[in-house]
Scaffold this motif. Structure first.
Motif, PDB file in Angstrom:
ATOM      1  N   GLU A 190     -75.998 -22.255  42.861  1.00 20.57           N
ATOM      2  CA  GLU A 190     -75.933 -22.418  44.313  1.00 20.57           C
ATOM      3  C   GLU A 190     -74.920 -21.427  44.885  1.00 20.57           C
ATOM      4  O   GLU A 190     -73.962 -21.036  44.219  1.00 20.57           O
ATOM      5  CB  GLU A 190     -75.534 -23.853  44.673  1.00 20.57           C
ATOM      6  N   GLU A 191     -75.173 -21.029  46.157  1.00 22.46           N
ATOM      7  CA  GLU A 191     -74.240 -20.120  46.817  1.00 22.46           C
ATOM      8  C   GLU A 191     -72.890 -20.811  46.991  1.00 22.46           C
ATOM      9  O   GLU A 191     -72.824 -22.002  47.301  1.00 22.46           O
ATOM     10  CB  GLU A 191     -74.788 -19.707  48.178  1.00 22.46           C
ATOM     11  N   HIS A 192     -71.844 -20.056  46.776  1.00 23.95           N
ATOM     12  CA  HIS A 192     -70.502 -20.632  46.845  1.00 23.95           C
ATOM     13  C   HIS A 192     -69.566 -19.602  47.469  1.00 23.95           C
ATOM     14  O   HIS A 192     -69.389 -18.502  46.924  1.00 23.95           O
ATOM     15  CB  HIS A 192     -70.040 -20.985  45.426  1.00 23.95           C
ATOM     16  N   LEU A 193     -68.979 -19.948  48.628  1.00 26.46           N
ATOM     17  CA  LEU A 193     -68.052 -19.030  49.284  1.00 26.46           C
ATOM     18  C   LEU A 193     -66.685 -19.144  48.619  1.00 26.46           C
ATOM     19  O   LEU A 193     -66.175 -20.244  48.389  1.00 26.46           O
ATOM     20  CB  LEU A 193     -67.957 -19.349  50.780  1.00 26.46           C
ATOM     21  N   LEU A 194     -66.098 -17.995  48.332  1.00 23.22           N
ATOM     22  CA  LEU A 194     -64.847 -17.967  47.578  1.00 23.22           C
ATOM     23  C   LEU A 194     -63.646 -18.031  48.508  1.00 23.22           C
ATOM     24  O   LEU A 194     -63.706 -17.583  49.658  1.00 23.22           O
ATOM     25  CB  LEU A 194     -64.786 -16.680  46.739  1.00 23.22           C
ATOM     26  N   PRO A 195     -62.534 -18.569  48.016  1.00 25.39           N
ATOM     27  CA  PRO A 195     -61.314 -18.602  48.827  1.00 25.39           C
ATOM     28  C   PRO A 195     -60.849 -17.185  49.152  1.00 25.39           C
ATOM     29  O   PRO A 195     -61.086 -16.243  48.394  1.00 25.39           O
ATOM     30  CB  PRO A 195     -60.305 -19.333  47.937  1.00 25.39           C
ATOM     31  N   ARG A 196     -60.188 -17.044  50.293  1.00 25.70           N
ATOM     32  CA  ARG A 196     -59.777 -15.716  50.765  1.00 25.70           C
ATOM     33  C   ARG A 196     -58.512 -15.211  50.095  1.00 25.70           C
ATOM     34  O   ARG A 196     -58.179 -14.036  50.200  1.00 25.70           O
ATOM     35  CB  ARG A 196     -59.562 -15.752  52.290  1.00 25.70           C
ATOM     36  N   GLY A 255     -70.033 -15.911  46.272  1.00 29.62           N
ATOM     37  CA  GLY A 255     -70.265 -16.054  44.847  1.00 29.62           C
ATOM     38  C   GLY A 255     -71.357 -17.077  44.607  1.00 29.62           C
ATOM     39  O   GLY A 255     -72.082 -17.482  45.513  1.00 29.62           O
ATOM     40  N   SER A 256     -71.461 -17.484  43.365  1.00 27.70           N
ATOM     41  CA  SER A 256     -72.410 -18.537  43.035  1.00 27.70           C
ATOM     42  C   SER A 256     -71.747 -19.508  42.073  1.00 27.70           C
ATOM     43  O   SER A 256     -70.786 -19.160  41.371  1.00 27.70           O
ATOM     44  CB  SER A 256     -73.695 -17.956  42.427  1.00 27.70           C
ATOM     45  N   ARG A 257     -72.250 -20.750  42.086  1.00 30.04           N
ATOM     46  CA  ARG A 257     -71.693 -21.774  41.210  1.00 30.04           C
ATOM     47  C   ARG A 257     -72.831 -22.468  40.475  1.00 30.04           C
ATOM     48  O   ARG A 257     -73.843 -22.840  41.069  1.00 30.04           O
ATOM     49  CB  ARG A 257     -70.896 -22.794  42.021  1.00 30.04           C
ATOM     50  N   CYS A 258     -72.625 -22.653  39.188  1.00 29.62           N
ATOM     51  CA  CYS A 258     -73.621 -23.321  38.359  1.00 29.62           C
ATOM     52  C   CYS A 258     -73.620 -24.816  38.685  1.00 29.62           C
ATOM     53  O   CYS A 258     -72.573 -25.466  38.648  1.00 29.62           O
ATOM     54  CB  CYS A 258     -73.293 -23.088  36.890  1.00 29.62           C
TER      55      CYS A 258
END
Ligand SMILES: [Zn+2]
Length: 148
Positions: free
Chosen positions: A48-54, A22-25
């Motif tokens: 910014e790129e943001h990895l999401l919880p599984r 995902g992405s985060r502001c």
């Protein structure tokens, strides 16, 4: 046979523990999936790129019992189509993700059920590669009873 993702930049792949990308502001902190170029809340353009919880909680769901319109759908049609579940999974404190579910029977799904990301076969491409996509699966299987 190679396993290739249905689209780039949707999830980390190859990986033993894939995560949605995902992405985060960087201004207000809102998280989006999939990646967006600008913030849907404050229109800031530094995401910014943001990895999401599984893991997350099932929020709403239905069964896709016929092939969706194509495009964008590029999966099996006709006799090859297999109904699948589709739903929203709320990743705690982050974002609600609309996703395919590994479970197609709405009777075994429950509101608030814990779900975990899974990478599943989608179709076979012209080169014989297995195209994979993401889905959410009930944690511990779909069996009822016995607690979670
Ligand atoms: Zn923002």
């Amino acid at each position: 046979m190679a396993r290739v993702p249905v689209a780039d930049a949707l999830f980390t792949w190859p990986s033993d523990d894939p995560q949605l990308i995902g992405s985060r502001c960087t201004s207000c902190g809102i998280v989006t999936f999939p990646v967006q170029e600008s913030c849907p809340r404050c229109a800031f353009t530094d995401m910014e790129e943001h990895l999401l919880p599984r893991r997350g909680r099932l929020w709403a769901w239905t069964t896709q019992s016929f092939p969706p319109p194509s495009p964008p759908y590029g999966g099996p049609t006709g006799d090859a189509f297999v109904p699948y579940g589709i739903g929203y999974v709320e990743l705690p404190g982050e974002v609600k993700v609309e996703s395919r579910l590994t479970e197609a029977d709405p009777a075994v799904l429950r509101d608030g059920m814990e779900m975990e990301l899974a990478i599943v076969p989608f179709r076979t491409d012209d080169e014989g590669n297995e195209v994979v996509t993401f889905a959410f699966a009930p944690v511990g299987g779909a069996a009822s009873g016995g607690g979670a």
